[in-house]
Design an enzyme around this catalytic site. Structure first.
Site, PDB file in Angstrom:
ATOM      1  CE  LYS A  82      -3.958   2.113   2.596  1.00 19.56           C
ATOM      2  NZ  LYS A  82      -4.491   2.160   3.930  1.00 19.56           N
ATOM      3  CB  SER A 158      -7.568   3.815   3.366  1.00 21.62           C
ATOM      4  OG  SER A 158      -6.762   3.260   4.243  1.00 21.62           O
ATOM      5  CB  SER A 182      -7.853   0.992   6.339  1.00 22.15           C
ATOM      6  OG  SER A 182      -8.258   2.349   6.483  1.00 22.15           O
TER       7      SER A 182
END
Length: 473
Positions: A82, A158, A182
């Site tokens: 990420k 996220s 997330s």
């Protein structure tokens, strides 16, 4: 080259193939890169792919496997990171125009460093909303990320790019982060597997501006792969003052021991949420599977009111500190909704922050007592399925703020407990639903064991959406 679609295999299956000589890490990496080229334009899961670096790493791994000297079970596994976590040699932009991608980028975050030490192949960086601040994945800099089951829907956030990558075979596992849901929100929306580990089990550096709400964790297609990846990244790192000691036992060790006699509290709403009808149906059916495996299940709420106001104080105070670190005028260059959140929710007094912290401590104490009676708490991961891409909340929802539609996730960031999400079925509209399994702090192995027991007993094997598209029966 083999005719097998290597991008469809799990990490465990890839390791078996490497060991037998059926194919190599170089074969697998080429297959994943081809899959990214084919599918990523539709979902925007990656902000950067590093084919040259990935192929060089895969070549080195192939040589180790041929010499029968692999570095372990992660050697040669194509892995994405990420774009919140520092990755040496690749920019970490964090979804914002406030960061210049010009290097150098010399240092790995702890979890990324552990992956490199284990020989994993870093294929690229996945999309995130700006500074990972919300439950959908879109940003002014990188646009929005779609769902593998329907690119017109959100993948959640996220860690939405990571979930989209795993869901489409663009790498069998990925690193995500979770400050309020997330990794679990996108896992539920995309039919993938994750665990938010106990806080500190996976060290973070640099420290998250969201403080001790933020965790890092694995995103995979199976519980076995999640346990294997957690084995790799859960290691003490002196750069994180709050890191816990490296586990002495593998999370794979008792993964298949079952749940006979486990005491499980099932809360369908936590006492304050409301679910879509099909979510409720599928989650209740999943709880029935846990009972059939020998768990003792009581339907019971843990007994706390919705802590959303305290969470938002903690969250947006952290977001305010992120932006305050940049030169004057930075707040005018960020996501307008993030700016609104900072200005309306993130500029309270020290007393407000301490009051929110007190709510958090009370919640942690209550859950500690809950786990004196119950080994695990089970809830829906999300009360809804994926909604339209580009929206901040489902159409017609009474609030645009992401905690309003994620009631089951953020409480367990406040308490720092381990919480997994495992797919528990597909709705009549062809969209995945997730089951959340929460354990006491430091009881990650039990959470994974229960997730694996459900996965094995339900017969729900991961199916890539490209092989079984939305609406297929």
């Amino acid at each position: 080259m083999t005719e097998i679609d290597l991008s469809a295999l799990t990490a465990a299956e890839l390791v078996d193939g490497y060991r037998s000589g059926a194919f190599t890490p170089l074969d697998a990496t080429r297959s994943v890169l081809d899959t990214i080229a084919e599918h990523d334009p539709a979902v925007n899961g990656f902000v950067r792919v590093d084919p040259d670096g990935a192929l060089a790493q895969a070549t080195a791994s192939t040589e180790r496997w041929r010499a029968r000297r692999p570095l372990g079970g992660a050697d040669g596994i194509p892995t994405s990171v990420k774009d919140i976590l520092w990755t040496a040699g690749l920019p970490t932009i964090r979804g914002t125009w406030l960061i210049d991608e010009a290097g150098p980028w010399p240092e790995d975050a702890p979890a990324v460093a552990r992956l490199r030490e284990a020989g994993a192949v870093i294929i690229g960086k996945t999309t995130t909303p700006e500074f990972a601040w919300k439950g959908v994945t879109d940003s002014l800099r990188h646009g929005s990320t779609g769902n593998p089951w329907d690119p017109g829907l959100t993948s959640g956030g996220s860690s939405g790019g990571a979930a989209a990558a795993v869901g489409l075979g663009m790498g069998p596992w990925a690193l995500g982060t979770d400050g309020g849901g997330s990794v679990r929100i996108p896992a539920s929306f995309t039919g993938t597997v994750t665990i938010k580990p106990t806080y500190g089990l996976v060290p973070l550096y640099p420290a998250s501006p969201f403080g001790t709400l933020s965790h890092a964790g694995p995103m995979t297609r199976t519980v076995t792969d999640a346990a294997a990846l957690l084995d790799v990244i859960a290691g003490f790192d002196s750069r994180d003052w709050s890191a816990v000691p490296t586990p002495q036992t593998s999370f794979l060790a008792a993964l298949d021991d079952g749940i006979e006699g486990m005491r499980i509290g099932f809360s369908p709403t936590l006492g304050y949420a409301k679910n879509d009808r099909e979510v409720e149906r599928l989650v209740r059916a999943a709880v029935g599977v846990l009972e059939s495996e020998g768990a003792r299940v009581d339907e019971i709420d843990p007994g706390f009111a919705d802590p959303v106001e305290a969470f938002e104080v903690l969250w947006f105070c952290g977001a305010a500190k992120v932006i305050d670190a940049y030169p004057p005028g930075a707040i005018d260059r960020i996501d307008p909704l993030l700016r609104e959140g900072i200005e309306t929710k993130g500029r309270g007094s020290a007393a407000d922050y301490l009051d929110a912290t007190a709510v958090r401590m009370d919640l942690g104490r209550l859950m500690g007592r809950f786990h004196e009676t119950y080994d695990l708490l089970v809830t829906p991961t999300m009360p809804i399925t994926a909604f339209e891409r580009g929206l901040q909340a489902p159409e017609g929802w009474p609030s645009v703020w992401w905690p309003s539609w994620t009631p089951y996730t953020y409480p367990f960031n406040m308490t720092q407990q381990p919480a997994a999400s495992v797919p528990c079925g597909i709705t009549d509209a062809g969209l995945p639903v997730g089951l959340q399994i929460v354990g006491a702090r430091h009881d990650d192995a039990r959470v994974l064991r229960a997730a694996r027991a459900y996965e094995r007993a339900s017969g729900e094997l991961f199916v890539r959406p490209v092989d079984n598209p939305r609406g297929a029966r």
